[in-house]
Design a protein around this motif. Structure first.
Motif, PDB file in Angstrom:
ATOM      1  N   VAL A  41       0.959  -0.590   0.019  1.00 28.13           N
ATOM      2  CA  VAL A  41      -0.450   0.011   0.041  1.00 28.13           C
ATOM      3  C   VAL A  41       0.752   1.128   0.203  1.00 28.13           C
ATOM      4  O   VAL A  41       1.836   0.959   0.886  1.00 28.13           O
ATOM      5  CB  VAL A  41      -1.190   0.543   1.227  1.00 28.13           C
ATOM      6  N   THR A  42       0.757   2.307  -0.865  1.00 31.55           N
ATOM      7  CA  THR A  42       1.161   3.350  -0.993  1.00 31.55           C
ATOM      8  C   THR A  42       0.106   4.781  -0.476  1.00 31.55           C
ATOM      9  O   THR A  42      -0.516   4.611  -0.958  1.00 31.55           O
ATOM     10  CB  THR A  42       1.903   3.890  -2.765  1.00 31.55           C
ATOM     11  N   GLY A  43       0.234   5.474   0.052  1.00 33.14           N
ATOM     12  CA  GLY A  43       0.412   6.994   0.309  1.00 33.14           C
ATOM     13  C   GLY A  43      -0.848   6.640   1.579  1.00 33.14           C
ATOM     14  O   GLY A  43      -1.168   5.171   1.405  1.00 33.14           O
ATOM     15  N   ALA A  85      -2.072   7.028   8.127  1.00 29.55           N
ATOM     16  CA  ALA A  85      -2.175   6.946   8.949  1.00 29.55           C
ATOM     17  C   ALA A  85      -4.612   6.045   8.955  1.00 29.55           C
ATOM     18  O   ALA A  85      -4.872   5.693   9.166  1.00 29.55           O
ATOM     19  CB  ALA A  85      -2.233   7.599  10.284  1.00 29.55           C
ATOM     20  N   LEU A  86      -4.503   6.789   7.497  1.00 30.59           N
ATOM     21  CA  LEU A  86      -5.508   6.896   6.938  1.00 30.59           C
ATOM     22  C   LEU A  86      -5.496   4.921   6.330  1.00 30.59           C
ATOM     23  O   LEU A  86      -7.075   4.433   6.257  1.00 30.59           O
ATOM     24  CB  LEU A  86      -6.066   7.140   5.724  1.00 30.59           C
ATOM     25  N   VAL A  87      -5.231   4.931   6.667  1.00 33.53           N
ATOM     26  CA  VAL A  87      -5.359   2.865   6.102  1.00 33.53           C
ATOM     27  C   VAL A  87      -4.691   2.112   6.956  1.00 33.53           C
ATOM     28  O   VAL A  87      -4.013   2.207   7.787  1.00 33.53           O
ATOM     29  CB  VAL A  87      -4.563   2.832   5.206  1.00 33.53           C
ATOM     30  N   SER A  88      -5.377   1.193   7.241  1.00 33.45           N
ATOM     31  CA  SER A  88      -5.120   0.393   8.302  1.00 33.45           C
ATOM     32  C   SER A  88      -5.317  -1.132   8.152  1.00 33.45           C
ATOM     33  O   SER A  88      -6.439  -1.684   6.991  1.00 33.45           O
ATOM     34  CB  SER A  88      -5.950   0.077   9.652  1.00 33.45           C
ATOM     35  N   ARG A 113      -9.789   4.528   5.653  1.00 30.72           N
ATOM     36  CA  ARG A 113     -11.126   5.618   6.407  1.00 30.72           C
ATOM     37  C   ARG A 113     -10.557   7.224   6.195  1.00 30.72           C
ATOM     38  O   ARG A 113      -9.738   7.685   6.920  1.00 30.72           O
ATOM     39  CB  ARG A 113     -11.157   5.312   7.472  1.00 30.72           C
ATOM     40  N   VAL A 114     -11.585   7.787   5.861  1.00 28.61           N
ATOM     41  CA  VAL A 114     -10.853   9.126   5.190  1.00 28.61           C
ATOM     42  C   VAL A 114     -12.328   9.978   5.659  1.00 28.61           C
ATOM     43  O   VAL A 114     -13.335  10.497   5.396  1.00 28.61           O
ATOM     44  CB  VAL A 114     -10.752   9.648   3.264  1.00 28.61           C
ATOM     45  N   PRO A 115     -11.152  10.798   7.302  1.00 29.55           N
ATOM     46  CA  PRO A 115     -12.191  11.978   7.315  1.00 29.55           C
ATOM     47  C   PRO A 115     -12.641  12.617   6.602  1.00 29.55           C
ATOM     48  O   PRO A 115     -12.703  13.179   5.357  1.00 29.55           O
ATOM     49  CB  PRO A 115     -11.589  12.105   9.241  1.00 29.55           C
ATOM     50  N   LYS A 116     -14.049  12.818   6.908  1.00 27.96           N
ATOM     51  CA  LYS A 116     -14.976  14.833   6.689  1.00 27.96           C
ATOM     52  C   LYS A 116     -14.518  15.508   6.547  1.00 27.96           C
ATOM     53  O   LYS A 116     -13.519  15.778   7.376  1.00 27.96           O
ATOM     54  CB  LYS A 116     -16.238  15.154   8.624  1.00 27.96           C
ATOM     55  N   GLY A 117     -14.510  16.035   5.279  1.00 29.54           N
ATOM     56  CA  GLY A 117     -13.878  17.134   4.263  1.00 29.54           C
ATOM     57  C   GLY A 117     -12.575  17.018   4.272  1.00 29.54           C
ATOM     58  O   GLY A 117     -11.574  17.768   3.689  1.00 29.54           O
TER      59      GLY A 117
END
Lengths: 380, 261
Positions: free
Chosen positions: A64-66, A69-72, A101-105
């Protein structure tokens, strides 16, 4: 099917161990037979050729690249939404999912890429990706599946996209598997209010590669686009099943699938637009175009509509045929040799899809790869 | 000096004979007009010269500087120096003008350096909007823009002999003038042109040296530019009396008539 058992699932499980959901999935998968082409959803497929005993489950080799912290990863698999068939159960049982998981906004300028590599014959991998797009977020995710030509492996990937209010998400799946590998993929997307989703597929590889896509517009104003480019040669077969479901008013969907078949390759496109009673003011289009580049190649296109309300704008179009003789003559009359003319026309045909793909490092070389596949043909 | 020589040419489409012994010779720098009523075989003649699939040559010959054109595939005819401006240029989605011309020049072993600049210059010369240069061939172009595009391609490819199949159809008066003048300039540089047309309005700008009347698949009369006036006055009726279409074509010889009417 003996290799697809509880013991194997336990071995493949994430650090936290096998979840209850997975345990149940193993059990259920053991009770399900391989589907047959007699079932409508597998019509025209090569499912009858699948011998699961030729494979043992293995860990999906993914880089996984990029996303940082949004990737688990290393999370126990949860329940899949919606209907489940044997391959969904196997995926749930033997996968070690990746969550994005990409948070709001949040807006990500760089795409998140997942590279899945099959390096061993006789293994089956079950990649699973869950994408949760928070409200008003914007990002792209690209997955690529590849193997060398001598690797006879099976991959059964699954992706789920949950697109929240006003999120803007592009997802691209690239199949660059070798000549002997199989793929049976399932993509699902749920698009909420005013969101904008692109589901894109590029299929160049595999012996038999099937991609099933179920996209549902569940929130008012949701827009879902689906695009695909597929190009099969030799004895390859590409098989697509798409669903554009509208269950909320003022939703829109637009599907454009373009494919080519050469040598004795085959392709099938079967798509359904389903518009629920309450989805008034919906706009839905479905276009499938196929080029047959040799007499022995075969392409089938089966578009369907199922509309339960009057207040919609809906259309479908499908074509299967050789390169247009008038276009060819036009270019040849300028002094362009036939094989070059055909190459220009086919690449031009695919450009409409290529230019809509998310801009990522994995996308860059695709046009050249399509061209290389055409050149291989010219030299024959 | 190049010569396109058509001798005793008989050709058919779908088993129906359309050309009945055409004899025609076009040399460098000459403008030959081929005029005739609908159904005379004008478009068939251009298609056969360029080798369009579906047309069968029954007998006769077409040579360019003594080389048998009919034995060559279409693309080699173009490389040898023939060019066809089509009545209805085909849309080729996804293939840009520049890309196609680069391949066409490569096939001629001609240089593609400065192609973009050459295209811009040619576009300006005929009032072709340069932003159309990046468009896929003929896609979303109006009738006039398509013919400007055809004329521009010919100027870049520099053929020896060109067949202009109803260059004037679908053209407004400005576009007609732009295209016709450019073709005329090219003939001063040595281009030989076989100008196929139904109407005389093109020939006001692009003055022919020789005028042929084509009726029922054969050249029934050949003369100088004065023949255009004669046709305008008397129509085609004298050449194809039993054709009911010929009577109506006399009326439509009005140079300002709508070509699609």
């Amino acid at each position: 099917m003996t290799a697809f058992n509880l013991e194997a699932a336990t071995k493949l499980a994430a650090t936290g161990g096998l979840s209850d959901v997975q345990r149940q999935a193993v059990e259920r998968s053991g009770q399900l037979a391989i589907p047959t082409a007699a079932e409508e959803i597998w019509r025209y497929s090569r499912i009858a050729e699948l011998d699961l005993s030729a494979y043992v489950p293995a860990v999906d080799d993914v880089a996984v690249t990029g996303g940082a912290a949004l990737v688990s990863t290393d999370v126990a698999a949860g329940e899949l939404a919606g209907g489940r068939d044997l391959f969904d159960e196997l995926n749930a049982a033997f996968s070690r999912p990746v969550f994005i998981r990409v948070p709001k906004g949040t807006v990500l300028t760089e795409p998140i890429t997942l590279e899945h590599r099959l390096t061993e014959s006789g293994v089956a991998t079950f990649p699973r990706l869950i994408i949760e797009a928070g409200e008003d977020s914007e990002f792209s995710v690209v997955e690529r599946f590849s193997s060398d030509d001598d690797i006879a492996a099976l991959t059964v990937p699954s992706v789920e996209l949950r697109i929240a209010h006003s999120a803007r998400v592009k997802y691209l799946s690239i199949n660059e598997l070798g000549k002997k590998s199989w793929m049976i993929a399932h993509q699902r997307a749920e698009a909420d209010r005013d969101s904008s989703t692109l589901l894109a597929t590029v299929s160049l590889g595999g012996d038999y590669a099937r991609v099933r896509t179920d996209a549902v517009a569940v929130g008012i104003g949701a827009d879902v686009r689906q695009i695909a480019l597929y190009f099969a040669d030799g004895t390859q077969m590409h098989d697509f099943r798409t669903m554009q479901k509208h269950s909320a008013p003022k939703t829109s969907s637009n599907l454009l699938f373009k494919g080519a078949v050469n040598d004795t390759a085959r392709s099938v496109y079967t798509g359904l637009i389903r518009i629920d009673k309450n989805a008034k003011g919906t706009v839905a289009f479905q276009t499938n175009r196929n080029l047959t580049l040799s007499a022995g190649a075969w392409a089938e296109s089966v578009p369907n509509l199922d509309i339960e309300t009057n207040d919609v704008k809906c259309s479908h179009a499908s074509t299967v045929g050789p390169v247009d003789a008038d276009q060819r003559f036009y270019l040849e009359s300028r002094g362009i040799p036939p094989e070059v003319a055909e190459r220009l026309i086919v690449l031009g045909f695919f450009d409409e899809v290529l230019e809509q793909l998310p801009d990522t490092p994995l996308t860059e070389g695709l046009r050249a790869k399509v061209a290389a596949k055409l050149d291989k043909r010219v030299k024959q | 000096m190049s010569v396109l020589k058509i001798e005793r040419l008989n050709a058919s489409i779908g088993g129906k004979q359309i050309l009945n012994g055409i004899d025609l010779t076009v040399s460098s720098g000459e403008v030959h007009a081929v005029m005739g009523p609908n159904g005379a075989g004008k478009s068939t003649l251009s298609a056969v010269i360029m080798g369009k699939p579906g047309y069968d040559v029954i007998s006769g010959s077409v040579t360019l500087d003594g080389i048998d054109v009919l034995a060559m595939p279409t693309w080699q005819r173009a490389v040898a120096g023939l060019h066809l401006i089509m009545q209805y240029p085909t849309e080729v989605p996804g293939v840009s003008l520049q890309y196609a011309l680069a391949e066409a020049l490569k096939a001629r072993n001609a240089s593609t350096t400065d192609l973009a600049a050459r295209l811009e210059t040619e576009a300006l010369a005929i009032n072709f909007d340069p932003r159309f240069l990046d468009r896929p061939l003929n896609v979303d172009l109006s009738g006039g823009e398509k013919k400007r595009n055809e004329t521009l391609q010919m100027a870049i490819l520099q053929p020896k002999i060109a067949v202009l199949d109803e260059l004037d159809s679908g053209l407004d008066i400005d576009a007609l003038r732009d295209c016709a003048r450019r073709v005329e300039q090219l003939t001063h540089d040595g281009l030989g042109a076989l100008v196929i047309t139904h109407y005389s309005r093109l020939l006001v700008e692009l003055r022919p040296d020789v005028v042929h009347v084509l009726a029922k698949g054969r050249i029934v009369k050949t003369g100088g530019p004065e023949l255009v006036e004669e046709l305008e006055r008397d129509g085609y009726a004298a050449f194809a009396p039993e054709e009911p279409a010929a009577a109506t074509s006399a009326r439509s010889l009005d140079p300002f008539a709508d070509p699609f009417a």
